[in-house]
Design a protein around this motif. Structure first.
Motif: not given
Length: 326
Positions: A98-126
């Protein structure tokens, strides 16, 4: 000094417990299979459509699969009998999962936030339409898995961790659907980034209670539902109990609470002590759901001997010096 110890332990051969474990294992395998099949589809379409939110949802789904695999492995270990140095068995492995699952969720949230910032700076066709179709499929798969896991997760921190993963992924699927509609109808590319940030926030917030609860168990805190002061008051309320010392309450797994204490009692016979232990066990079970207790009953210490006169504690050389001066 007379003492008596008593301990009650769970029976690992209980047919009901074995049946529940088997059902839990089957459900976890089914949920993992559904997610694995859909992950391949979602990740492929996410790369083709250039949708960050769809890729983020696919990454989250991959973490769901990992969470379920960890849950399956920990469930298998937890079912193994206590032997050797594992005197408590391996049930706390589920808390580690359960602890590993919770920590992995926090890691995923951090990764998504980072990618969203990068996409905002460099948008593409969707491509909005493929993104919408896959997101709807993902929502259906997640709702099906929630219906499978939720009825069995109430007293299982490990399953709660896996369920939180899927609930967060369900919210992600809803967000991707909203973003896909905006992109398909109005070409609002920023919706993809905005929804990704919302999903990341929801994912991180949902993981915090799971991480906190797991850490508290590893630190051997008393469960939130049990106040040690109230437990001590209950024990002291019984006739013959003089004092309660070294009271410890901790959690082995999400549904196994243990208690040990040294209870100073004034009981004349062994039969009285046995009756007292039985009463304490029943009331601890009824009032605090503590089924496993180890109580040491100890008689009060005898009265201490009268102290020696201060003259007998003085140094002999000082006494001789005092006599010469006189």
């Amino acid at each position: 000094m007379f003492s008596l110890q008593w301990c009650e332990c769970d029976c690992t051969d209980d047919p009901e417990i074995i049946l529940q474990s088997q059902q839990k294992t089957k459900i976890l395998w089914l949920a993992a299979g559904l997610l694995t099949c859909f992950f391949v589809v979602e990740w492929t379409v996410g790369l083709w459509s250039q949708s960050l939110s769809l890729q983020a949802d696919a990454g989250h789904m991959f973490s769901d699969i990992a969470a379920l695999v960890i849950s399956l492995f920990s469930t298998y270990l937890a079912q193994q009998p206590a032997k050797g140095k594992a005197t408590f068995g391996n049930q706390r492995v589920e808390v580690l999962a359960a602890l590993l699952n919770g920590l992995s969720l926090l890691a995923i949230a951090t990764f998504i936030t980072w990618e969203a910032i990068q996409r905002w700076q460099h948008p593409g066709v969707i491509l909005g339409l493929p993104m919408l179709v896959v997101a709807v499929m993902g929502l259906i798969v997640n709702l099906l898995n929630i219906s499978l896991l939720h009825p069995h997760s109430h007293n299982d921190l490990n399953l709660q961790g896996a369920l939180l993963h899927i609930i967060a992924d369900t919210a992600s699927s809803v967000g991707v659907i909203i973003a896909a509609v905006m992109i398909h109808l109005w070409d609002w590319w920023w919706a993809d980034v905005a929804i990704s940030l919302v999903v990341a926030t929801f994912t991180g917030v949902s993981a915090l209670p799971l991480v906190q609860e797991s850490i508290k168990i590893f630190l051997e805190y008393a469960p939130k539902s049990i106040d040690p002061v109230e437990v001590e008051k209950l024990i002291k309320s019984f006739a013959g109990v003089v004092q309660v010392e070294k009271l410890h309450i901790w959690t082995i797994s999400s549904n196994k609470v243990m208690l040990c204490a040294n209870v100073i009692v004034e009981c004349a016979t062994n039969q009285e002590r046995d009756r007292l232990i039985n009463k304490l066990q029943i009331h601890l079970q009824e009032n605090f759901k503590i089924a496993e207790t180890t109580l040491q009953l100890t008689s009060p210490p005898k009265s201490a001997k009268l102290p020696l006169h201060p003259l007998f504690n003085q140094d002999l050389s000082l006494m001789l010096a005092a006599n010469k001066s006189n």
